[in-house]
Structures are given as structure tokens and as C-alpha cells.
Scaffold this active site. Structure first.
Site, mmCIF file in Angstrom:
data_model
loop_
_atom_site.group_PDB
_atom_site.id
_atom_site.type_symbol
_atom_site.label_atom_id
_atom_site.label_comp_id
_atom_site.label_asym_id
_atom_site.label_seq_id
_atom_site.Cartn_x
_atom_site.Cartn_y
_atom_site.Cartn_z
ATOM 1 N N ARG A 1 1.026 -1.172 -0.014
ATOM 2 C CA ARG A 1 -0.106 -0.066 0.089
ATOM 3 C C ARG A 1 0.773 1.193 -0.156
ATOM 4 O O ARG A 1 0.493 2.217 -0.617
ATOM 5 C CB ARG A 1 -0.954 0.067 1.232
ATOM 6 N N ALA B 1 -15.686 11.081 -6.630
ATOM 7 C CA ALA B 1 -15.231 12.236 -5.774
ATOM 8 C C ALA B 1 -14.343 13.130 -6.840
ATOM 9 O O ALA B 1 -15.067 14.306 -6.847
ATOM 10 C CB ALA B 1 -14.450 11.859 -4.788
ATOM 11 N N VAL C 1 -4.785 6.495 5.516
ATOM 12 C CA VAL C 1 -3.406 6.409 5.789
ATOM 13 C C VAL C 1 -2.369 6.854 4.949
ATOM 14 O O VAL C 1 -1.267 6.889 4.984
ATOM 15 C CB VAL C 1 -2.985 5.141 6.513
ATOM 16 N N CYS D 1 15.735 -1.810 20.376
ATOM 17 C CA CYS D 1 15.538 -3.044 21.181
ATOM 18 C C CYS D 1 15.252 -4.289 20.515
ATOM 19 O O CYS D 1 15.272 -5.494 20.978
ATOM 20 C CB CYS D 1 14.266 -2.572 22.076
ATOM 21 N N HIS E 1 -6.710 7.340 11.547
ATOM 22 C CA HIS E 1 -6.227 6.000 11.349
ATOM 23 C C HIS E 1 -4.858 6.069 11.260
ATOM 24 O O HIS E 1 -4.343 4.827 10.871
ATOM 25 C CB HIS E 1 -7.026 5.248 10.651
ATOM 26 N N CYS F 1 8.831 -1.283 22.076
ATOM 27 C CA CYS F 1 9.020 -0.288 22.481
ATOM 28 C C CYS F 1 8.394 1.134 21.997
ATOM 29 O O CYS F 1 8.728 2.190 22.962
ATOM 30 C CB CYS F 1 10.550 -0.216 22.767
ATOM 31 N N ASN G 1 -20.545 9.970 -2.866
ATOM 32 C CA ASN G 1 -20.215 8.584 -2.857
ATOM 33 C C ASN G 1 -21.012 7.806 -4.022
ATOM 34 O O ASN G 1 -22.202 8.158 -4.284
ATOM 35 C CB ASN G 1 -20.695 7.892 -1.697
ATOM 36 N N PRO G 2 -20.431 7.176 -4.851
ATOM 37 C CA PRO G 2 -21.214 6.427 -6.134
ATOM 38 C C PRO G 2 -22.223 5.498 -5.704
ATOM 39 O O PRO G 2 -22.943 5.246 -6.492
ATOM 40 C CB PRO G 2 -20.018 5.941 -6.820
HETATM 41 P P1 OAD Z 1 -14.264 1.667 2.606
HETATM 42 O O1 OAD Z 1 -13.324 0.617 1.752
HETATM 43 O O2 OAD Z 1 -14.990 0.896 3.654
HETATM 44 O O3 OAD Z 1 -15.347 2.277 1.747
HETATM 45 C C1 OAD Z 1 -14.967 3.051 0.586
HETATM 46 C C2 OAD Z 1 -16.026 3.838 0.095
HETATM 47 O O4 OAD Z 1 -15.662 4.642 -1.041
HETATM 48 C C3 OAD Z 1 -17.152 3.201 -0.324
HETATM 49 O O5 OAD Z 1 -18.510 3.526 0.193
HETATM 50 C C4 OAD Z 1 -17.230 3.186 -1.822
HETATM 51 O O6 OAD Z 1 -18.489 3.428 -2.515
HETATM 52 C C5 OAD Z 1 -16.642 4.697 -1.955
HETATM 53 N N1 OAD Z 1 -15.818 4.981 -3.502
HETATM 54 C C6 OAD Z 1 -15.370 3.885 -4.040
HETATM 55 N N2 OAD Z 1 -14.786 4.578 -5.040
HETATM 56 C C7 OAD Z 1 -15.103 6.016 -5.043
HETATM 57 C C8 OAD Z 1 -14.773 7.321 -5.660
HETATM 58 N N3 OAD Z 1 -14.237 7.331 -6.813
HETATM 59 N N4 OAD Z 1 -15.514 8.666 -5.175
HETATM 60 C C9 OAD Z 1 -16.046 8.421 -4.169
HETATM 61 N N5 OAD Z 1 -16.134 7.222 -3.283
HETATM 62 C C10 OAD Z 1 -15.941 6.278 -3.563
HETATM 63 O O7 OAD Z 1 -13.224 2.347 3.029
HETATM 64 P P2 OAD Z 1 -13.503 3.591 4.383
HETATM 65 O O8 OAD Z 1 -14.787 3.950 4.619
HETATM 66 O O9 OAD Z 1 -12.304 4.582 4.182
HETATM 67 O O10 OAD Z 1 -9.779 1.426 8.968
HETATM 68 O O11 OAD Z 1 -13.159 2.437 5.430
HETATM 69 C C11 OAD Z 1 -12.939 2.873 6.753
HETATM 70 C C12 OAD Z 1 -11.908 2.454 7.431
HETATM 71 O O12 OAD Z 1 -12.244 0.741 7.301
HETATM 72 C C13 OAD Z 1 -10.743 2.503 7.099
HETATM 73 O O13 OAD Z 1 -9.929 3.426 7.570
HETATM 74 C C14 OAD Z 1 -9.994 1.264 7.656
HETATM 75 C C15 OAD Z 1 -10.830 0.335 7.205
HETATM 76 O O14 OAD Z 1 -10.874 -1.099 7.498
HETATM 77 C C16 OAD Z 1 -8.806 0.766 9.676
HETATM 78 O O15 OAD Z 1 -7.885 0.128 8.910
HETATM 79 C C17 OAD Z 1 -8.695 1.039 10.979
#
Ligand code: OAD
Length: 259
Positions: free
Chosen positions: A70, A239, A103, A158, A119, A130, A221-222
Site C-alpha cells: 500500500r 469524488a 493512511v 530493542c 487511523h 518499545c 459517494n457513487p
Molecule cells: P471502504 O473501503 O469501507 O469504503 C470506500 C467507500 O468509497 C465506499 O463507500 C465506496 O462506494 C466509495 N468509493 C469508491 N470509489 C469512490 C470514488 N471514486 N469516489 C468516491 N467514493 C468512492 O473505506 P473506508 O470507509 O475509508 O480502517 O473504510 C473505513 C476504515 O475501514 C478504514 O480507515 C480502515 C478500514 O478497515 C482501519 O484500518 C482501522
């Protein structure tokens, strides 16, 4: 897209906008989202089970390899129009706070100055034993498309294994960042919720809090999300496209509109 006049009015009158972002905002920069990203080496993994301390302790090379994959993708990616227009808002809105679950560093590279990472960051590793910070090389090595297992570096102090500086499932969000995010939400007029499935707590509670406080919540969001009803306005689409059009509708001049 024909934007609702009341929505444009909310944006025009805003003194403080919070851009609450998730993986979807970086999707058009070529960074896979969490819930559609598992290909190659990780295709049989549930991300929720890969990104835990337990998974790291059990198979550090697998988890470190996933994060290095990533990180490499992020380093070779560029911010897109959504990141840029969000940064551009700083020159027309008195206050803009970016609260991101991502991230990556694409908001910062687009020019956003006030970014709260709920996050953590791929670029801030630390020792799992450590806690000492560990600086990772900036070069982009050749990375196979599907990723690979990589042994994590060892701590120079460490000898413990270095872990990504991100928040894993089961871990608390950093106190300061959470406080800054909730304060920003309480202080804002408009919350733009961009590219998040709104499925991971406690981050997902922020748009709900904004809505309960009577703030104008606009979702980009799409696809439908858990927060369709929390949002006063739902902008259905990608977006970068939506922010490019919004920039024109709002006459936010100067932001680069090329994805
Ligand atoms: P997700 O992968 O859960 O969701 C991504 C969202 O982006 C979905 O609702 C898609 O429909 C939308 N999407 C996809 N392409 C897009 C675009 N071009 N423009 C706009 N929207 C689009 O990701 P997060 O919601 O960020 O946490 O996930 C939340 C957290 O879950 C992350 O920060 C991570 C993950 O596990 C940790 O690692 C703690």
C-alpha cells in the site's frame, strides 16, 4: 450534475467546513479502497482480519507486506481533483479541517494544511515493542502487482519488530486526533463526507454527530452507504468528478481540475 441551490447556499455561507474522507477519495489516484482491494496475495483475506495486532503477531511478513504494498502504491500515486479542490477550499472558506480515515498523505500533497489522521499514517512506523519511531526509506522498489510477503525491519534500539503506524481493529484512536476531529465537527457549519462506507466506528459517528447538531451534511459517494439518511444532500458519483463540478458551480477558481 445539477446541484441543489440550498446546498450551494450552505457551502457559500460556511465559515468552517469539515471534509471527512475515506478510501474512496483516493480511489481515482489508483489507491484501492479497503472493501474492494483484496487481490493477489491477499485475495482470500478479510481485511478486518488482516489489519489487527493479532494478525501481525501471527504472520508479520504477511501483514507488513500488505502495508508495504500500500505504501509503495501511495508513493507512486498523485492527488486527484477531489484532494485538490478540498485543499483549494482553504483559500475561499475561512476554516477547513480535513478529518481523514486514510493512511495516505494525498491530502497533504494536494496542499491541505489542517489534516487530522484518525487511523494513523503509512509513513510513520514504530517499534511494536518499545514504540520508538522508525524511518522507512522513501524509494519506490519494484513491487509485484499482487504484492508479496516482506519481513518487517527490526528496531535499532530493542530489536523488536517494526509495525505500521496505523490504527488496527481493536486499537484505540489516538486521543489528540479524536479530540481535534470532534471539536472540528462541533464547530463546523458543513460536513462533507467523501468516499467512505461509514461502517467503521468510532469514525463513522462523526457525520451522525454533525447531523444531530444541525450541521449540513453532504455525502459524496457513487454507492449507497449507511449514512444516506444522515446526509441532507447525497451527491451520487465519484469524488474527483463531483468535486470538479462543484468547483465550477461554486466558482472556486484556481484549483486544478485535471484528475
Ligand atoms: P471502504 O473501503 O469501507 O469504503 C470506500 C467507500 O468509497 C465506499 O463507500 C465506496 O462506494 C466509495 N468509493 C469508491 N470509489 C469512490 C470514488 N471514486 N469516489 C468516491 N467514493 C468512492 O473505506 P473506508 O470507509 O475509508 O480502517 O473504510 C473505513 C476504515 O475501514 C478504514 O480507515 C480502515 C478500514 O478497515 C482501519 O484500518 C482501522
Amino acid at each position: 450534475m445539477n446541484f441543489d441551490g440550498q446546498m450551494l447556499e450552505c457551502l457559500r455561507n460556511a465559515h468552517h467546513i469539515v471534509a471527512f474522507t475515506g478510501a474512496g477519495v483516493s480511489q481515482e489516484s489508483g489507491i484501492p479502497t479497503f472493501r474492494d482491494s483484496l487481490t493477489g496475495l491477499w485475495e482470500n483475506f478479510d481485511p478486518a482480519r488482516l489489519v489487527t495486532l493479532c494478525a501481525f503477531n501471527k504472520d508479520p511478513d504477511m501483514v507488513w507486506g500488505w502495508y508495504e504494498w500500500r505504501r509503495m502504491r501511495v508513493m507512486s500515486a498523485e492527488p486527484n481533483t477531489a484532494h485538490r479542490v478540498i485543499a483549494k477550499m482553504q483559500s475561499v472558506i475561512p476554516k477547513v479541517t480535513v478529518v481523514t480515515q486514510n493512511v495516505d498523505d494525498l491530502h497533504e500533497r494536494a496542499g491541505s494544511r489542517n489534516v487530522v489522521h484518525l487511523h494513523g499514517s503509512l509513513h510513520e512506523s514504530r517499534c511494536s515493542a518499545c514504540g520508538r519511531k522508525h524511518v522507512l526509506p522513501n524509494g519506490v522498489p519494484d513491487e509485484p502487482e499482487g504484492g508479496r510477503r516482506v519481513a518487517p525491519p527490526q528496531c535499532g534500539r530493542c530489536g523488536g519488530l517494526v509495525r505500521p503506524g496505523v490504527v488496527w481493529f481493536g486499537e484505540d484512536l489516538p486521543d489528540l486526533e479524536w479530540k481535534l476531529a470532534t471539536q472540528a465537527v462541533l464547530d463546523c457549519d458543513v460536513l462533507l463526507s467523501v468516499g467512505t462506507s461509514s461502517s467503521v466506528m468510532p469514525a463513522a459517528s462523526l457525520p451522525v454527530l454533525a447531523s444531530q447538531q444541525g450541521k449540513c451534511v453532504i455525502q459524496v459517494n457513487p454507492l449507497p452507504t449507511a449514512h444516506d439518511k444522515v446526509s441532507r444532500f447525497n451527491l451520487v458519483g465519484k469524488a474527483a468528478e463531483i468535486f470538479g463540478e462543484l468547483q465550477q458551480a461554486m466558482n472556486w477558481r484556481g484549483a486544478d481540475s485535471t484528475p
